[in-house]
Every structure is written in structure tokens, then in C-alpha cells.
Design a protein around this motif. Structure first.
Motif, PDB file in Angstrom:
ATOM      1  N   UNK A  48     -10.219  12.493  10.946  1.00  0.00           N
ATOM      2  CA  UNK A  48     -11.209  11.762  10.882  1.00  0.00           C
ATOM      3  C   UNK A  48     -12.082  11.402   9.320  1.00  0.00           C
ATOM      4  N   UNK A  49     -10.970  12.295   8.765  1.00  0.00           N
ATOM      5  CA  UNK A  49     -11.924  12.507   7.211  1.00  0.00           C
ATOM      6  C   UNK A  49     -12.188  10.936   6.351  1.00  0.00           C
ATOM      7  N   UNK A  50     -13.150  10.851   6.408  1.00  0.00           N
ATOM      8  CA  UNK A  50     -13.586   9.240   5.508  1.00  0.00           C
ATOM      9  C   UNK A  50     -13.214   9.693   3.687  1.00  0.00           C
ATOM     10  N   UNK A  56      -4.268  16.898   3.899  1.00  0.00           N
ATOM     11  CA  UNK A  56      -4.977  16.408   3.345  1.00  0.00           C
ATOM     12  C   UNK A  56      -6.317  16.361   3.848  1.00  0.00           C
ATOM     13  N   UNK A  57      -6.289  17.310   5.503  1.00  0.00           N
ATOM     14  CA  UNK A  57      -7.347  17.709   6.487  1.00  0.00           C
ATOM     15  C   UNK A  57      -7.724  19.167   6.306  1.00  0.00           C
ATOM     16  N   UNK A  58      -7.155  20.077   5.965  1.00  0.00           N
ATOM     17  CA  UNK A  58      -7.144  21.391   5.191  1.00  0.00           C
ATOM     18  C   UNK A  58      -7.728  21.908   4.063  1.00  0.00           C
ATOM     19  N   UNK A 111     -11.804   7.141   0.486  1.00  0.00           N
ATOM     20  CA  UNK A 111     -12.439   6.728  -0.583  1.00  0.00           C
ATOM     21  C   UNK A 111     -11.104   6.204  -0.741  1.00  0.00           C
ATOM     22  N   UNK A 112     -10.000   6.102   0.071  1.00  0.00           N
ATOM     23  CA  UNK A 112      -9.253   5.278  -0.392  1.00  0.00           C
ATOM     24  C   UNK A 112      -7.631   4.479   0.555  1.00  0.00           C
ATOM     25  N   UNK A 113      -7.759   3.901   0.286  1.00  0.00           N
ATOM     26  CA  UNK A 113      -7.273   2.598   1.466  1.00  0.00           C
ATOM     27  C   UNK A 113      -5.535   3.462   2.137  1.00  0.00           C
ATOM     28  N   UNK A 114      -5.474   3.392   1.488  1.00  0.00           N
ATOM     29  CA  UNK A 114      -3.958   4.753   1.763  1.00  0.00           C
ATOM     30  C   UNK A 114      -4.128   4.732   2.421  1.00  0.00           C
ATOM     31  N   UNK A 115      -5.441   6.409   2.638  1.00  0.00           N
ATOM     32  CA  UNK A 115      -5.789   7.510   3.708  1.00  0.00           C
ATOM     33  C   UNK A 115      -7.162   6.672   4.394  1.00  0.00           C
ATOM     34  N   UNK A 116      -7.778   5.468   4.248  1.00  0.00           N
ATOM     35  CA  UNK A 116      -8.347   5.270   5.537  1.00  0.00           C
ATOM     36  C   UNK A 116      -6.884   4.628   6.540  1.00  0.00           C
ATOM     37  N   UNK A 117      -6.105   4.391   6.363  1.00  0.00           N
ATOM     38  CA  UNK A 117      -5.107   3.770   7.564  1.00  0.00           C
ATOM     39  C   UNK A 117      -4.815   4.907   8.172  1.00  0.00           C
ATOM     40  N   UNK A 118      -5.391   5.871   7.633  1.00  0.00           N
ATOM     41  CA  UNK A 118      -4.648   6.756   9.020  1.00  0.00           C
ATOM     42  C   UNK A 118      -6.142   7.027  10.212  1.00  0.00           C
ATOM     43  N   UNK A 119      -7.432   6.567   9.875  1.00  0.00           N
ATOM     44  CA  UNK A 119      -8.702   6.896   9.781  1.00  0.00           C
ATOM     45  C   UNK A 119      -9.036   6.606  11.783  1.00  0.00           C
TER      46      UNK A 119
END
Length: 527
Positions: A80-82, A111-113, A84-92
Motif C-alpha cells: 500500500x505504500x504510495x 520495499x515494504x519493510x 513516487x515510482x511508476x514501477x512500484x505504483x503498479x504494485x499498489x
């Protein structure tokens, strides 16, 4: 020598994510709270909650225990972490799946921890330690990022915890009956001691003239072959006129040895071959009747997960939460003496609170030894926080059938929600900040208590002890304390602590009316 770097998909995007988060306000929920105790249960994302705690608890937490997702693929946790990365936003907001279906599962977990562990480290005091439960799925990855965040020199132990009585009947390979608990310190650890187990206490059954106050003893050898050579530990002692030398050296220096011999705390035995065995009496209790502690072991044989499940069943009448940790495990960890300091007070934090085992452990420890520990719990899911964590804490406070303390512990807690953003990520106040937001922030910084927002009546924030707190907060730079604005504030007895942009009252007037002027904190100190 530099250590090899540990990398994964998205690391460069989350390394500073904790710094990018705004500071949010913690808002009391009176209907879900019990009393006005400084124990806290925060509902909301633990990353945002940890950031919200920073202004008040930076470098103040004594001990942390967390039980994060083990990332087994069966937990269905959500990233759920927002960031600012298109790559990680795809996981949201997508469920993190099993190994075969989710090739980025371990990257998402890391990335969460990572930013959470960074904030947890900042919250620990200099003598603080953190315990992290984990299993085989992520223990190696967890050690790698903890080595990076806490420092390899601050690694304390990887505890193997036997968490089940035995393997299940359907086990085909090795019976997996253990988890791990990683322990790191904030700064290099000087010493650590833990309570003796019931089994160890039973060994102290030898008696002598000190038995009534020292609780029995066991004997331990005074000669050692394992220590590094130290000339001051190599000397002759005498018993019944005979000179006795160690094979290598003694564990005590000479003055301590001679004092123990005079106090009849050393036992001499001579074998048939003429060799001497010299041992000392290790008493269960010190001169004040306090049970001794010992070095903790890297293997824990229980308590077991079944114990945690039984606790939940006793409280709720059914299994309302899967795989809860047993409170006895947390109590053992929280009872450790770190760098010579006892654990009878301090703040204990659990940012993956779940059913609230940590809160129960802290309250029961206080009931057992009269301690003054406080806890802070964070739970993301509203349904769990309201319907499980809160109810469990209330049951422990009030008492229930099958509880260790059937009459309850009597300790309360405040239920807090994450409110709006008071300060942005740069520490400057947001334009949208409300009077209640700033009033709550000021009240806590002054009193270390959270404010019931219903008590606010602009410009009055609230009272604590003999102090009354006021805030002039309208247009920035135009909040002036003068004879007109001070008006009704003078009617209250006690000290008037008044926050404004500037003060036009003279010093004599302030002293006469018990007024203390303070500047509105438009900018937060950065950590």
C-alpha cells in the motif's frame, strides 16, 4: 572494509521514502479508549503512524517487537505504500501472491519493510533493541536489510524459537517446528541478561546457611580453559594448608576469590587421584531477595503457538485471529536487562499489532512486578483494530475467565486515528492545517497526553495540572498576543501558556498574570 551491497527491485525508490512522508496528526477516539493512560493503540498504516510518532518519541523507545507478514504467499497482504515510482505504483493495492504467481513477491516485501525499519531504528533509544519474528521465507533478506539499517556490529542474535509441540501428521519431509526471532540493538550491545526459566529455577535446590534469603544454589567451576590468557587470573589459592593452582587460570581475580572463600561461597573437593575441583555457589537470589538473571540462549523451547491460540480462545470464546503469538514469549523478550538497565519502565512498541499480544504482555508484566511500562500498538486494518485488538485489551484490563489476572490489570489505553497532515515532508506546516490539528500537537508536546478535541474552545486548548494552554491561530504572522486578545484568558487560575506569533504584553504584566508566551511551531524540527 566495505560490505557487499544488497539490492532488489525498487530499493532505490524506497531508501528515502520515510523522509518523503508528511507528518500526520494522531487524533483520539474517545469511544474506543479506556481511561486516559499513556498506552496507545493507533489505527492506520504503520509507516504513517511511525512518522507521526517521530516528533514525540524520537530516540525514546526502549524495546520494539514486531511480527510482520512472513510473505509465505498465503497471507494475502497488500502493498500500500504510495512511492513516487511508476514501477512500484503498479504494485499498489494489489494482493501479494505466492511464489509462482508473483515474481516480485520478495521485492515487494523488502520495499515494504525497509522504510519501516528505518523509522523504527530512529525511534529506539541508544540502549534500545528490536526483536523481529520471521520464518524461513524472508529470514535471509531480513538479516541483509537489518545489517544495512542497524549495522552489522549491532546484530545481537538470531534466535531459533521452537514454536510447536511437534510436526503435523501430514508432514512429508522435515517437520518444521521453528521460527526465528532476529535481535538488533541501536548501538553496540554491552550486556544482555534474561529471566531464568521455571526449569532453570528448579535446579537451585542446594541449601546452606544463606538458603532462607538466597533461595538455594547450584555450583559452577572456578577454573577455565576457554578464556584468553590473563596473568591476573593465574595465582595460587590455599585450602587446608594445600596449595591449589588452576590448569590454566581462574575466572575471578584474586581479591574476589579470597572474599568468596572467606564467605564460605567456594566448595573444594579432592578426587581419588589427588586433583582438586574448585567450584563456587551460584545463588538463585541476591542479597535483596531478587532472583538472578542469566545469559539468554539462542534457542527457545516454547512457549508455543498453541498457547497463543488458547489465549485468544479464552478471551473470545473462539479463534478470532490466526496464529497469534503467545504473550509469554513477548513477556520473556521484554523482561531482558539491556546494558545493566532493568525493564520495569520505558516504552515498548509493536507496529504490527494484530490481536494485541504485546499490549497484554506489557500490562501483565506491570501487574506482576509493579512496573511502569507503556506500550504503543499500531494496527492497519480497522476491523481488526476495533473488533479484535481493542476488545482483547479491554478484556485484559477488566479480567476474564481463564486469565492470569481474572480481576484484570486495571491499565487503560487511548485509541488514536491518523488525522490530517499537520506538517509536510520538509517539516513546514500545511496550509490546510486546522486549529484542532495545531492545538492537539501543542497540547501533546507540552503534556505528553492526547487531547480530547471536544474540550477545545478557541483560544482555549485545554488544561493539565495547574497549567492552561491557549492558541491564537488564524492568519499566519497575524496572531498577536496583546491586552485585547488576552481578554478572557485572565479569568482562569494557574499558569497561562499562550502560543501566538508575537507578544505585545510587557514583562511585568505577564509575570503578574502568570502568562508564558510561546511561538507557534510553524516548522517542525527534522530528525
Amino acid at each position: 572494509m566495505s560490505m557487499p551491497s544488497f539490492n532488489w527491485i525498487g530499493k532505490d525508490k524506497v531508501e528515502n521514502h520515510d523522509n518523503e512522508l508528511p507528518f500526520r496528526v494522531l487524533k483520539p477516539n474517545k469511544s474506543l479508549s479506556v481511561g486516559t493512560d499513556q498506552n496507545l493503540l493507533i489505527e492506520g498504516d504503520n509507516l504513517e503512524a511511525l512518522k507521526a510518532l517521530m516528533p514525540f518519541y524520537y530516540n525514546k523507545i526502549k524495546c520494539i517487537y514486531i511480527d510482520p507478514p512472513y510473505n509465505t504467499g498465503n497471507e494475502k497482504w497488500v502493498y500500500n505504500d504510495k512511492v513516487n515510482s511508476p514501477q512500484i505504483k503498479a504494485w499498489l493495492n494489489k494482493v501479494v501472491g505466492a511464489e509462482g504467481e508473483d515474481l516480485c513477491r520478495h521485492d515487494k516485501w523488502l520495499c515494504m519493510m525497509y522504510p519501516r525499519l528505518k523509522l523504527l531504528r530512529e525511534l529506539l533509544n541508544d540502549d534500545g533493541i528490536i526483536f523481529i519474528s520471521i520464518n524461513d521465507n524472508e529470514v535471509t533478506n531480513l538479516r541483509n536489510i537489518c545489517d544495512e539499517i542497524f549495522g552489522i556490529s549491532n546484530f545481537v542474535a538470531q534466535i531459533t524459537w521452537k514454536n510447536k509441540y511437534g510436526p503435523g501428521a501430514m508432514t512429508k519431509g522435515f517437520g518444521n517446528i521453528n521460527e526465528f526471532i532476529l535481535c538488533y540493538s541501536k548501538t553496540p550491545l554491552k550486556s544482555i541478561e534474561a529471566p531464568l526459566s521455571d526449569e532453570e529455577i528448579k535446579k537451585y535446590k542446594n541449601k546452606d546457611e544463606k538458603f532462607h534469603i538466597r533461595g538455594g544454589f547450584i555450583t559452577q567451576p572456578l577454573a577455565t580453559l576457554s578464556k584468553d590468557d590473563r596473568p591476573n587470573l593465574t595465582y595460587t589459592i590455599y585450602h587446608n594448608g594445600e596449595a591449589i593452582m588452576p590448569n590454566k587460570q581462574w575466572i575471578w581475580e584474586k581479591n574476589r576469590m579470597e572474599t568468596a572463600i572467606r564467605n564460605n561461597e567456594v566448595i573444594f573437593r579432592k578426587s581419588d587421584d589427588g586433583k582438586w575441583s574448585v567450584r563456587f555457589k551460584q545463588y538463585l537470589k541476591d542479597e535483596n531477595g531478587k532472583i538472578r538473571m542469566a545469559k539468554p540462549l539462542s534457542i527457545l523451547l516454547g512457549p508455543y503457538n498453541q498457547d497463543g491460540t488458547n489465549e485468544i480462545r479464552n478471551i473470545f470464546g473462539n479463534v478470532a485471529f490466526n496464529n497469534p503469538k503467545p504473550s509469554q514469549l513477548i513477556k520473556y523478550l521484554f523482561s531482558m536487562k539491556i546494558n545493566g538497565t532493568d525493564s520495569f519502565e520505558g516504552i515498548f512498541l509493536d507496529s504490527f499489532a494484530g490481536s494485541g499480544t504485546t499490549g497484554q504482555a506489557v500490562m501483565e508484566l506491570n501487574k506482576e512486578d509493579g512496573g511502569n511500562r507503556k506500550y504503543i500498538l499500531v494496527e492497519l486494518e480497522r476491523e481488526i483494530a476495533k473488533d479484535i485488538t481493542t476488545k482483547r485489551l479491554k478484556k485484559v484490563i477488566e479480567g476474564y475467565d481463564g486469565a492470569k489476572f481474572p480481576d484484570g490489570t486495571g491499565q487503560g489505553f487511548q485509541y488514536l486515528d491518523l488525522n490530517g497532515e499537520l506538517f509536510d515532508s520538509n517539516g513546514f506546516i500545511n496550509k490546510s492545517a486546522t486549529y484542532e490539528d495545531m492545538g492537539s500537537y501543542i497540547y501533546f508536546t507540552e503534556t505528553h497526553n492526547y487531547l480530547d478535541l471536544q474540550s477545545i474552545s478557541n483560544p482555549f486548548i485545554g488544561s493539565f495540572g495547574s497549567n492552561n494552554y491557549f492558541l491564537l491561530f488564524d492568519n499566519k504572522g497575524k496572531n498577536v498576543l496583546d491586552e485585547k486578545t488576552v481578554g478572557s484568558m485572565l479569568k482562569l487560575d494557574g499558569t497561562k501558556v499562550i502560543y501566538a506569533d508575537k507578544c505585545l504584553l510587557d514583562e511585568e504584566f505577564c509575570q503578574k498574570n502568570n502568562i508564558i508566551f510561546k511561538q507557534i511551531p510553524y516548522e517542525m524540527k527534522q530528525f
